[in-house]
Every structure is written in C-alpha cells, then in structure tokens.
Motif scaffolding. Structure first.
Motif, mmCIF file in Angstrom:
data_model
loop_
_atom_site.group_PDB
_atom_site.id
_atom_site.type_symbol
_atom_site.label_atom_id
_atom_site.label_comp_id
_atom_site.label_asym_id
_atom_site.label_seq_id
_atom_site.Cartn_x
_atom_site.Cartn_y
_atom_site.Cartn_z
ATOM 1 N N SER A 104 21.342 -32.179 47.422
ATOM 2 C CA SER A 104 21.550 -30.793 47.035
ATOM 3 C C SER A 104 21.577 -30.686 45.517
ATOM 4 C CB SER A 104 22.851 -30.247 47.639
ATOM 5 O OG SER A 104 23.938 -31.115 47.366
ATOM 6 N N ILE A 105 21.188 -29.502 44.997
ATOM 7 C CA ILE A 105 21.059 -29.296 43.555
ATOM 8 C C ILE A 105 21.543 -27.898 43.187
ATOM 9 C CG2 ILE A 105 19.482 -29.302 41.577
ATOM 10 C CD1 ILE A 105 17.509 -30.910 43.272
ATOM 11 N N LEU A 106 22.231 -27.794 42.060
ATOM 12 C CA LEU A 106 22.623 -26.501 41.503
ATOM 13 C C LEU A 106 22.666 -26.605 39.983
ATOM 14 C CD1 LEU A 106 23.948 -23.575 41.741
ATOM 15 C CD2 LEU A 106 26.129 -24.791 41.500
ATOM 16 N N LYS A 107 22.119 -25.599 39.301
ATOM 17 C CA LYS A 107 22.342 -25.453 37.862
ATOM 18 C C LYS A 107 23.229 -24.239 37.675
ATOM 19 C CE LYS A 107 19.949 -26.238 33.537
ATOM 20 N NZ LYS A 107 18.626 -26.329 32.861
ATOM 21 N N ASP A 108 24.421 -24.431 37.109
ATOM 22 C CA ASP A 108 25.421 -23.365 37.083
ATOM 23 C C ASP A 108 25.275 -22.465 35.861
ATOM 24 O OD1 ASP A 108 26.621 -24.643 34.924
ATOM 25 O OD2 ASP A 108 28.243 -25.523 36.102
ATOM 26 N N SER A 109 26.171 -21.503 35.746
ATOM 27 C CA SER A 109 26.121 -20.512 34.671
ATOM 28 C C SER A 109 26.411 -21.106 33.295
ATOM 29 C CB SER A 109 27.108 -19.377 34.961
ATOM 30 O OG SER A 109 28.415 -19.893 35.167
ATOM 31 N N GLU A 110 26.948 -22.320 33.263
ATOM 32 C CA GLU A 110 27.196 -23.008 31.998
ATOM 33 C C GLU A 110 26.119 -24.040 31.700
ATOM 34 O OE1 GLU A 110 31.150 -24.453 31.484
ATOM 35 O OE2 GLU A 110 32.073 -22.680 32.385
ATOM 36 N N ASN A 111 25.003 -23.946 32.420
ATOM 37 C CA ASN A 111 23.832 -24.800 32.199
ATOM 38 C C ASN A 111 24.067 -26.258 32.559
ATOM 39 O OD1 ASN A 111 21.089 -24.503 31.493
ATOM 40 N ND2 ASN A 111 21.446 -25.545 29.544
ATOM 41 N N ARG A 112 25.023 -26.518 33.447
ATOM 42 C CA ARG A 112 25.271 -27.870 33.941
ATOM 43 C C ARG A 112 24.505 -28.065 35.246
ATOM 44 N NH1 ARG A 112 31.736 -27.219 33.790
ATOM 45 N NH2 ARG A 112 31.047 -25.519 35.140
ATOM 46 N N LEU A 113 23.895 -29.220 35.397
ATOM 47 C CA LEU A 113 23.151 -29.526 36.608
ATOM 48 C C LEU A 113 24.022 -30.373 37.532
ATOM 49 C CD1 LEU A 113 20.238 -29.167 37.815
ATOM 50 C CD2 LEU A 113 19.819 -31.519 37.081
ATOM 51 N N TRP A 114 24.276 -29.863 38.744
ATOM 52 C CA TRP A 114 25.076 -30.553 39.748
ATOM 53 C C TRP A 114 24.142 -31.146 40.802
ATOM 54 C CZ3 TRP A 114 30.514 -30.616 39.563
ATOM 55 C CH2 TRP A 114 31.090 -29.762 38.608
ATOM 56 N N LEU A 115 24.356 -32.412 41.113
ATOM 57 C CA LEU A 115 23.566 -33.093 42.132
ATOM 58 C C LEU A 115 24.486 -33.617 43.222
ATOM 59 C CD1 LEU A 115 21.290 -35.250 39.780
ATOM 60 C CD2 LEU A 115 20.826 -32.951 40.643
ATOM 61 N N GLY A 116 24.200 -33.248 44.448
ATOM 62 C CA GLY A 116 24.925 -33.818 45.573
ATOM 63 C C GLY A 116 24.123 -34.975 46.134
ATOM 64 N N THR A 117 24.666 -36.169 46.088
ATOM 65 C CA THR A 117 23.943 -37.353 46.541
ATOM 66 C C THR A 117 24.606 -37.914 47.804
ATOM 67 O OG1 THR A 117 25.204 -39.036 45.313
ATOM 68 C CG2 THR A 117 23.474 -37.850 44.109
ATOM 69 N N GLN A 118 24.091 -39.032 48.239
ATOM 70 C CA GLN A 118 24.628 -39.655 49.436
ATOM 71 C C GLN A 118 26.038 -40.191 49.218
ATOM 72 O OE1 GLN A 118 23.237 -39.535 52.317
ATOM 73 N NE2 GLN A 118 24.537 -40.901 53.501
ATOM 74 N N ASN A 119 26.349 -40.601 47.975
ATOM 75 C CA ASN A 119 27.613 -41.308 47.744
ATOM 76 C C ASN A 119 28.491 -40.724 46.637
ATOM 77 O OD1 ASN A 119 27.205 -43.538 49.655
ATOM 78 N ND2 ASN A 119 25.476 -44.045 48.327
ATOM 79 N N ASN A 120 28.067 -39.635 45.984
ATOM 80 C CA ASN A 120 28.907 -39.053 44.943
ATOM 81 C C ASN A 120 28.410 -37.662 44.561
ATOM 82 O OD1 ASN A 120 26.884 -39.214 42.774
ATOM 83 N ND2 ASN A 120 27.222 -41.426 42.847
ATOM 84 N N ILE A 121 29.164 -37.011 43.676
ATOM 85 C CA ILE A 121 28.724 -35.786 43.019
ATOM 86 C C ILE A 121 28.340 -36.163 41.597
ATOM 87 C CG2 ILE A 121 29.395 -33.479 42.249
ATOM 88 C CD1 ILE A 121 31.572 -33.602 44.474
ATOM 89 N N THR A 122 27.114 -35.864 41.232
ATOM 90 C CA THR A 122 26.604 -36.235 39.918
ATOM 91 C C THR A 122 26.467 -34.991 39.057
ATOM 92 O OG1 THR A 122 25.382 -38.106 40.836
ATOM 93 C CG2 THR A 122 24.703 -37.318 38.674
ATOM 94 N N LEU A 123 26.939 -35.075 37.812
ATOM 95 C CA LEU A 123 26.861 -33.973 36.863
ATOM 96 C C LEU A 123 25.964 -34.390 35.704
ATOM 97 C CD1 LEU A 123 27.967 -31.134 36.278
ATOM 98 C CD2 LEU A 123 29.869 -32.211 35.054
#
Length: 297
Positions: A104-123
């Motif tokens: 899963s992927i999201l770029k938020d209102s503060e321009n941070r890219l969030w990645l949902g992976t198999q084993n963690n949340i990556t910023l």
C-alpha cells in the motif's frame, strides 16, 4: 468530449489481449486526468489524451498518484517504482528500502510518502527511508491499507492492528466491540472511517470522538466476499465491492444495488472503479464499462 467519453471510446477499440486481464487493476489520476490499467504480471498502460502508452512492469501490487503527477508503484518483491514524465526510478535495498514487497502507498498532505510493506511501515521523507516495525511491542506485518483523513491523521491497517499517526506519534486503536483485528481496506466517508476486516466485518469509526459508530450498512445486503470499499471522485457515494455484486450507499438514497455479476456474465467482480458518478469500470476476464442504468457502454 468529456474525459470519460474519450476513455470509453478508446477502450471499445483497444486490444487488451496484451495485458493479463485476469490480474489487472485500474487507477485514476484526478490531477492529470489519466486512466491507468496496471497488470500484476505484465505490461501496464496509461491513458494520455487520445492514446495509451505502455510501460513494462512486473508484479505490480499497489499504486498512488501524487499531486505532482508522480506515479508510485509497489511490487511483490521488486521494491518501489516511481514513474514521472515517462522516466522510471527504482527503489530497493541498495537505496535503503528494507522490505521489497510494497502492499500500500500514500503521499500525505505534508509530502511524506508512506509505504505499507509485508513486515513494516516505511516512511520516505527528504530522500531517506525510516521505519516503524513495532507499536507497543507488537510487530507490524501485512500493511494492506493507508489513508489520510480530513483531520490529517494517517490511518494504517495491518494484519493484526489498526494504527493511526497523529502529532508525530504512532497509536494503536483499541476496538471495544471486535476481537481479532485483520484489516483489508480503509476509506473515509461522511466523517467516519470505514474499516473492512476479515470475515466480512465492516466497522465505522467516528472521526471526532474516535469511537466505534453504528454500522449503517445491513449485513443482509452483502452477498459473497467484500473485496474493497471506496468512494467516487465527489465522495458523495460509498461503494462496497463484493464478489457477487456492487452496493452503492449515500445519505439521500441510502442503499442501491448497483449491479450483479450475472448481469455481465463475468466470473467475479475482481476490479471496480467509479470513473465518474455515472460510469464504472469492472471486470475479471474482460473489461466492462457500464453506466448507472446498468447498461454496458
């Protein structure tokens, strides 16, 4: 001609045998007004003006199109890909991406890219990767859904927890009415967060009080397995994509049975996207575009 008309005119003539139609999903960019067909196994396509451009892709699992027009693609085991102006940039272990399976992927209102992976949340921020691997000593795994709500909280659904990030801190949401937590999808609608979990459990959370709210969608309306929950561009309607049918819900008309798989002779409703309030894309073994009167167009 409207954007939707151009898409429909083109899709009626495009030869889609070149992509794996049984394993594709669609994604619409509201900013640059393009429609994307992503194959999970072979080449993917984007609609630009009056034609499609093909990209060579493999194992695509998730997509997010940000405000700058960057196309972020998550893959099974092959890391993260960014497409911009027909140029591809790969991110993998050599760049600091620990887990190459991006769900899963999201770029938020503060321009941070969030990645949902198999084993963690990556910023990904300022060209650097950082990670959340545990919250309250509980491991994070199978991060299937990430959204930002209207109050700028980041909601994250995992295989064991529902998390939200607020005031630079990660929180674990404690359900009072639900036992095992296994989140498949998240969406905000009408000042609530709808959480789709295992066993067809659909729960809504009040954004103001952060408490569980009454579920407005009766269980008897649901047929088969719920694959996805989503809204259209106007966010006036909430859609439940089930294996056998699509349900549309809004405050005025309440519940509408939008379509059944038997009406289109498809194996199952594998993909669904509201490209406008009146036109929808669905399919499994073929692509179908239909309007609100259940007529194929």
């Amino acid at each position: 001609e409207t954007f939707e008309t151009k898409i429909m005119d083109y899709l009626q003539n495009i030869k889609l045998e070149s992509i794996d139609q049984k394993n594709f999903f669609v994604c619409k960019s509201n900013k640059n007004r393009r429609l994307y067909l992503f194959s999970q196994t072979r080449g993917s396509y984007f609609f630009d003006k009056n034609h499609y451009q093909k990209y060579e892709t493999e194992n695509i699992n998730s997509c997010f199109i940000d405000e700058e027009g960057n196309i972020w693609l998550g893959t099974y085991g092959l890391g993260l890909i960014k497409y911009y102006l027909r140029k591809a940039t790969d991110y993998n272990a050599a760049d600091g991406l620990k887990d190459p399976s991006v769900r899963s992927i999201l770029k938020d209102s503060e321009n941070r890219l969030w990645l949902g992976t198999q084993n963690n949340i990556t910023l990904y921020e300022n060209e650097k990767f950082s990670y959340f691997s545990k919250v309250k000593n509980r491991s994070i795994n199978r991060v299937r859904a990430i959204i930002e709500d209207s109050r700028n909280r980041i909601w994250i659904g995992t295989g064991e927890q529902l998390l939200y990030y607020e005031n630079n801190k990660m929180h674990n949401f404690e359900f009072k009415k639900t036992g095992k937590v296994n989140v498949y999808a998240l969406v905000e609608y009408n000042y609530k967060i709808y959480v789709l979990m295992n066993d067809n459990v659909l729960i809504s959370l009040n954004l103001k009080s952060l408490e569980e709210a009454d579920n407005e969608i009766p269980k008897e309306l649901i047929s088969g397995i719920i694959y996805r929950i989503s809204t259209d561009q106007s966010k006036a309607n909430l859609y439940l994509q089930c294996s056998d049918l699509i349900i549309k819900y809004n405050e005025k008309a309440k519940y509408t049975l939008l379509l059944k798989k038997e009406e289109f002779d498809i194996l199952k409703i594998q993909n669904f996207l509201a490209i406008s309030e009146k036109h929808f894309i669905l399919g499994d073994d073929r692509v179908v575009i239909q309007n609100e009167n259940n007529r194929e167009v």
